[in-house]
Design a protein around this motif. Sequence first.
Motif, PDB file in Angstrom:
ATOM      1  N   PRO A 133       0.831  -1.204   0.000  1.00  0.00           N
ATOM      2  CA  PRO A 133       0.000   0.000   0.000  1.00  0.00           C
ATOM      3  C   PRO A 133       0.866   1.256   0.000  1.00  0.00           C
ATOM      4  O   PRO A 133       2.078   1.175   0.242  1.00  0.00           O
ATOM      5  CB  PRO A 133      -0.783  -0.124   1.308  1.00  0.00           C
ATOM      6  CG  PRO A 133       0.107  -0.918   2.204  1.00  0.00           C
ATOM      7  CD  PRO A 133       0.855  -1.863   1.316  1.00  0.00           C
ATOM      8  N   PRO A 134       0.269   2.422  -0.263  1.00  0.00           N
ATOM      9  CA  PRO A 134       1.030   3.672  -0.202  1.00  0.00           C
ATOM     10  C   PRO A 134       1.663   3.849   1.177  1.00  0.00           C
ATOM     11  O   PRO A 134       1.095   3.462   2.193  1.00  0.00           O
ATOM     12  CB  PRO A 134      -0.044   4.744  -0.446  1.00  0.00           C
ATOM     13  CG  PRO A 134      -1.113   4.037  -1.200  1.00  0.00           C
ATOM     14  CD  PRO A 134      -1.119   2.631  -0.682  1.00  0.00           C
ATOM     15  N   GLY A 135       2.865   4.415   1.177  1.00  0.00           N
ATOM     16  CA  GLY A 135       3.541   4.671   2.440  1.00  0.00           C
ATOM     17  C   GLY A 135       4.443   3.551   2.899  1.00  0.00           C
ATOM     18  O   GLY A 135       5.109   3.654   3.929  1.00  0.00           O
ATOM     19  N   SER A 136       4.506   2.486   2.122  1.00  0.00           N
ATOM     20  CA  SER A 136       5.309   1.329   2.524  1.00  0.00           C
ATOM     21  C   SER A 136       6.763   1.455   2.090  1.00  0.00           C
ATOM     22  O   SER A 136       7.590   0.639   2.465  1.00  0.00           O
ATOM     23  CB  SER A 136       4.706   0.067   1.922  1.00  0.00           C
ATOM     24  OG  SER A 136       4.710   0.194   0.517  1.00  0.00           O
ATOM     25  N   GLY A 137       7.067   2.442   1.273  1.00  0.00           N
ATOM     26  CA  GLY A 137       8.424   2.565   0.740  1.00  0.00           C
ATOM     27  C   GLY A 137       8.620   1.769  -0.533  1.00  0.00           C
ATOM     28  O   GLY A 137       9.749   1.607  -0.997  1.00  0.00           O
ATOM     29  N   LYS A 138       7.528   1.316  -1.117  1.00  0.00           N
ATOM     30  CA  LYS A 138       7.620   0.492  -2.330  1.00  0.00           C
ATOM     31  C   LYS A 138       8.304   1.236  -3.481  1.00  0.00           C
ATOM     32  O   LYS A 138       9.225   0.709  -4.104  1.00  0.00           O
ATOM     33  CB  LYS A 138       6.203   0.062  -2.760  1.00  0.00           C
ATOM     34  CG  LYS A 138       6.117  -0.498  -4.171  1.00  0.00           C
ATOM     35  CD  LYS A 138       4.702  -0.886  -4.532  1.00  0.00           C
ATOM     36  CE  LYS A 138       3.774   0.290  -4.719  1.00  0.00           C
ATOM     37  NZ  LYS A 138       3.988   1.070  -5.957  1.00  0.00           N
ATOM     38  N   SER A 139       7.840   2.442  -3.756  1.00  0.00           N
ATOM     39  CA  SER A 139       8.372   3.165  -4.914  1.00  0.00           C
ATOM     40  C   SER A 139       9.823   3.576  -4.700  1.00  0.00           C
ATOM     41  O   SER A 139      10.621   3.570  -5.647  1.00  0.00           O
ATOM     42  CB  SER A 139       7.511   4.395  -5.210  1.00  0.00           C
ATOM     43  OG  SER A 139       6.244   4.002  -5.668  1.00  0.00           O
ATOM     44  N   THR A 140      10.168   3.941  -3.483  1.00  0.00           N
ATOM     45  CA  THR A 140      11.560   4.303  -3.199  1.00  0.00           C
ATOM     46  C   THR A 140      12.462   3.105  -3.435  1.00  0.00           C
ATOM     47  O   THR A 140      13.511   3.204  -4.088  1.00  0.00           O
ATOM     48  CB  THR A 140      11.695   4.769  -1.734  1.00  0.00           C
ATOM     49  OG1 THR A 140      10.639   5.666  -1.425  1.00  0.00           O
ATOM     50  CG2 THR A 140      13.033   5.445  -1.501  1.00  0.00           C
ATOM     51  N   LEU A 141      12.051   1.970  -2.902  1.00  0.00           N
ATOM     52  CA  LEU A 141      12.829   0.748  -3.084  1.00  0.00           C
ATOM     53  C   LEU A 141      12.880   0.362  -4.559  1.00  0.00           C
ATOM     54  O   LEU A 141      13.937  -0.027  -5.084  1.00  0.00           O
ATOM     55  CB  LEU A 141      12.194  -0.376  -2.252  1.00  0.00           C
ATOM     56  CG  LEU A 141      12.880  -1.733  -2.282  1.00  0.00           C
ATOM     57  CD1 LEU A 141      14.320  -1.630  -1.784  1.00  0.00           C
ATOM     58  CD2 LEU A 141      12.097  -2.739  -1.430  1.00  0.00           C
ATOM     59  N   CYS A 142      11.762   0.494  -5.232  1.00  0.00           N
ATOM     60  CA  CYS A 142      11.696   0.156  -6.658  1.00  0.00           C
ATOM     61  C   CYS A 142      12.651   1.041  -7.454  1.00  0.00           C
ATOM     62  O   CYS A 142      13.412   0.546  -8.294  1.00  0.00           O
ATOM     63  CB  CYS A 142      10.260   0.333  -7.143  1.00  0.00           C
ATOM     64  SG  CYS A 142      10.058   0.134  -8.916  1.00  0.00           S
ATOM     65  N   ALA A 143      12.630   2.344  -7.188  1.00  0.00           N
ATOM     66  CA  ALA A 143      13.515   3.266  -7.903  1.00  0.00           C
ATOM     67  C   ALA A 143      14.977   2.930  -7.629  1.00  0.00           C
ATOM     68  O   ALA A 143      15.810   2.895  -8.545  1.00  0.00           O
ATOM     69  CB  ALA A 143      13.213   4.702  -7.492  1.00  0.00           C
ATOM     70  N   ALA A 144      15.281   2.666  -6.360  1.00  0.00           N
ATOM     71  CA  ALA A 144      16.670   2.367  -5.999  1.00  0.00           C
ATOM     72  C   ALA A 144      17.145   1.085  -6.682  1.00  0.00           C
ATOM     73  O   ALA A 144      18.282   1.015  -7.172  1.00  0.00           O
ATOM     74  CB  ALA A 144      16.789   2.244  -4.482  1.00  0.00           C
ATOM     75  N   LEU A 145      16.301   0.072  -6.721  1.00  0.00           N
ATOM     76  CA  LEU A 145      16.687  -1.179  -7.379  1.00  0.00           C
ATOM     77  C   LEU A 145      16.833  -0.980  -8.888  1.00  0.00           C
ATOM     78  O   LEU A 145      17.757  -1.498  -9.512  1.00  0.00           O
ATOM     79  CB  LEU A 145      15.652  -2.265  -7.083  1.00  0.00           C
ATOM     80  CG  LEU A 145      15.638  -2.783  -5.637  1.00  0.00           C
ATOM     81  CD1 LEU A 145      14.397  -3.639  -5.382  1.00  0.00           C
ATOM     82  CD2 LEU A 145      16.895  -3.586  -5.319  1.00  0.00           C
ATOM     83  N   ALA A 146      15.923  -0.196  -9.467  1.00  0.00           N
ATOM     84  CA  ALA A 146      15.981   0.053 -10.914  1.00  0.00           C
ATOM     85  C   ALA A 146      17.244   0.822 -11.285  1.00  0.00           C
ATOM     86  O   ALA A 146      17.745   0.691 -12.404  1.00  0.00           O
ATOM     87  CB  ALA A 146      14.744   0.821 -11.366  1.00  0.00           C
ATOM     88  N   LEU A 147      17.744   1.616 -10.349  1.00  0.00           N
ATOM     89  CA  LEU A 147      18.968   2.383 -10.598  1.00  0.00           C
ATOM     90  C   LEU A 147      20.212   1.633 -10.130  1.00  0.00           C
ATOM     91  O   LEU A 147      21.312   2.179 -10.135  1.00  0.00           O
ATOM     92  CB  LEU A 147      18.873   3.744  -9.897  1.00  0.00           C
ATOM     93  CG  LEU A 147      17.793   4.678 -10.463  1.00  0.00           C
ATOM     94  CD1 LEU A 147      17.517   5.833  -9.507  1.00  0.00           C
ATOM     95  CD2 LEU A 147      18.207   5.198 -11.839  1.00  0.00           C
ATOM     96  N   SER A 148      20.013   0.383  -9.705  1.00  0.00           N
ATOM     97  CA  SER A 148      21.132  -0.422  -9.198  1.00  0.00           C
ATOM     98  C   SER A 148      21.285  -1.722  -9.974  1.00  0.00           C
ATOM     99  O   SER A 148      21.863  -2.684  -9.460  1.00  0.00           O
ATOM    100  CB  SER A 148      20.923  -0.734  -7.706  1.00  0.00           C
ATOM    101  OG  SER A 148      20.807   0.440  -6.954  1.00  0.00           O
TER     102      SER A 148
END
Lengths: 300, 105
Positions: A133-148
């Motif tokens: 759900p929103p607020g879980s840090g999903k998108s932050t983690l997703c962005a970081a993994l996509a950039l890694s």
Amino acid sequence: MKLAELSPAALAGRLHDGLILHTPPFSFRLRSPLAHLHQALRLAYADYSIAADGAYDFDLHIAPVSGPRRWLRPLIRIEVDGARPFEVLPSAHAFPLLEWAMNWCVTSTAHHYTLCHSAVLAHRDRAVLLPAPPGSGKSTLCAALALSGWRLLSDELALIAPTSLAIHPCVRPVSLKNASIAIIRERFPAARLTPEVFDTIKGTVAHLAPPALALDHAHVPARPTWVILPQYRQGATTTLQPLVRAEATAELARNCFNLVGIGTLAFDTLAGLCDTAQCYRLEYASLDEAIALFGQLATA
Amino acid sequence: MTAPPAVPLPLFALRPQWHVHFHDDDSCVAFHPHSGDILALTPGAGVVLRILRDGPASIAELAERLHTLDTTLRTDDCLTHCQHIVDELLASTRLIERPDSHEAR
């Protein structure tokens, strides 16, 4: 032809007449006179294929709302295939509104897939789903993994083929909210982000342009290998706990857009997916630790 | 402690279309296609889980959604009560997959 190959004036001209933007497996015909929307499109969709005409799935038109109040508080409205499913919003919110509308087009029509609200990334052909759900840090983690080094399939939508369980990419910009914008900017200074848009219904929003690896494989599905329920918690020790398959299935079902719409077909798809995948619950505070942990999973 | 309410016999006759999938880790998940409700059942905890579509899940809400409306439930009672519900559910549902290891259910 890529969108970045158009000059600003040429892009404005195309967006006046109708620009077809290919975001496999869907295509959108876009029209808008808004210069700040053009600028955001140039950043977020620079490397996407475009066309002046041809087939498309959805027709989107974003335009200012007329009337005397436009001088005090400019508003915009989006039309989707001639309908108006969204409220008017401040003009500054044009790009987030476009992104939300594009998501809505997919989730309200693409019922040949089981559709889940989930980030999806892949290591080679092995996909990890991050439903949350929103607020879980999903998108932050997703962005970081996509950039890694992980291949981004989607930040928002898992398109799951009911029979094969293959996860099909729907590569679009990653929506970053609030504190995560600065986190990603600082950790990945070369990342290309759209300008921040303030005071949206989701707070401050900026979008990360997908890395080249994602776009180069935008037609390549991946097989579900991991289902991981992420939860960011400040100060937490990074832990990855096995999750019983039924809980993972229920969590995917909770995040499924068309569970009721396509019923048991969606349920069977999600349950079958969790039969084949390794299922975990992730709690993290450190992006570095989380990225390292995903690296261990990929090489295990 | 308030005694758990008796489970009305026709409880699942009202909702006979639960669709159940057994996973190989002995957990199972049930889906009611008309309401969108989902139950995830784990072997140790016995009960619980998620109810979709209408906000947060709770044991009391689960009981209510399963048509045991005229009861006052406390947590301990609910766990017992819901186990009954789950047993009934598994006994009355149409199974889509039932490995041999689950025959004893």
